[in-house]
Enzyme design. Structure first.
Site, PDB file in Angstrom:
ATOM      1  N   ASP A  73      -4.238  34.000   5.211  1.00  0.00           N
ATOM      2  CA  ASP A  73      -5.330  34.136   4.247  1.00  0.00           C
ATOM      3  C   ASP A  73      -6.198  32.883   4.169  1.00  0.00           C
ATOM      4  OD1 ASP A  73      -3.348  32.576   3.084  1.00  0.00           O
ATOM      5  OD2 ASP A  73      -2.759  34.103   1.640  1.00  0.00           O
ATOM      6  N   ASN A 142       4.516  36.064  -8.627  1.00  0.00           N
ATOM      7  CA  ASN A 142       4.288  37.452  -9.045  1.00  0.00           C
ATOM      8  C   ASN A 142       4.633  38.445  -7.924  1.00  0.00           C
ATOM      9  OD1 ASN A 142       2.208  37.128  -7.227  1.00  0.00           O
ATOM     10  ND2 ASN A 142       0.546  37.455  -8.693  1.00  0.00           N
TER      11      ASN A 142
END
Ligand code: PGA
Length: 248
Positions: A73, A142
């Protein structure tokens, strides 16, 4: 999916680096398959692994001449020269220190004007090398994999992703202030990760314990992106005692 719980972060790095070194050493390029294709993460967790790879290169145990890389990313809006861009991170921690030819490195362009064209071209590039052989990954608190935040489709390919408040907060430690953290990123998708022939997730520290627990012990759900790896036939979570705490 396999889960390994080792004593500490050093053991995690050394096990994973050894496997990568062994794969790089034993790779024999052919006309059909000239390159070993690695998918690479950024973040704090992989840094010790990169250190060991650089050491192995310096000791002449490995060369990256037949390695192609795809990073997971990049922040949208950060140029390669920005010191918090993942281009910069990779240059500082790995690429600038080894013998990989520049044209064998692939990182999404956070400054691309046409984001969807950039993402589509990235998928095509991965496919043109026959897919990713080994995908190395970190995991977010998360449960995110790359920047695939909770709720991202398991069918997702490379795309632009809005970052959650939690990710912005967690990553703000690298920026002067929270407002400087980009609010979106370009990221490979969960399908992209899933299609890798092997996926190795590194998780160290207690802060990752909940995400690891949800990913490996709870039902597979898009609310915990890394849980998709339960269905991958060749995935492994390599944890230290802190990250593996809830599994005992
Ligand atoms: P970290 O990031 O290695 O810095 O904890 C991992 C991630 O967010 O995927």
């Amino acid at each position: 999916m396999k889960v390994l719980i080792l004593k500490n972060a050093d053991e995690v790095a050394s096990l994973v680096a050894s496997e990568l070194i062994e794969r790089i050493q034993s790779f024999k390029p052919t006309d059909q398959k000239p390159f070993l294709v690695l998918g690479l993460p950024t973040g704090s967790t992989p840094i010790p692994v990169y250190k060991l790879l650089v050491q192995a290169y310096q000791n002449k145990e490995i060369s990256f001449k037949n390695v192609v890389t795809f990073n997971m990313d990049e922040y949208k809006g950060l140029a390669a020269e920005h010191n918090q861009s993942y281009h910069y991170f990779m240059q500082e921690n790995l690429f600038g220190l080894i013998d990989i030819p520049r044209n064998q490195i692939h990182i999404l362009d956070g400054m691309a004007k046409d984001t969807s064209a950039e993402c589509k071209a990235y998928e095509e590039k991965i496919a043109s090398f026959g897919g990713i052989d080994i995908q190395l990954a970190g995991i977010g608190e998360n449960g995110h994999l790359a920047f695939n935040e909770p709720g991202t489709s398991f069918q997702s390919l490379t795309h632009e992703q809005k970052l959650t408040e939690n990710t912005i907060e967690v990553n703000s430690r690298f920026f002067e202030k929270k407002e400087d953290v980009p609010t979106s990123a370009l990221t490979i998708g969960l399908k992209t990760v899933f299609e890798a022939k092997k996926v190795i997730v590194l998780a160290t520290g207690e802060k990752k314990a909940e995400a690891v627990y949800k990913s490996v012990r709870m039902p597979v759900t898009e609310n915990c992106p890394a849980s998709i790896l339960q269905e991958h036939e060749n995935s492994v979570f390599v944890c230290d005692e802190g990250a593996g705490k809830k599994l005992k």
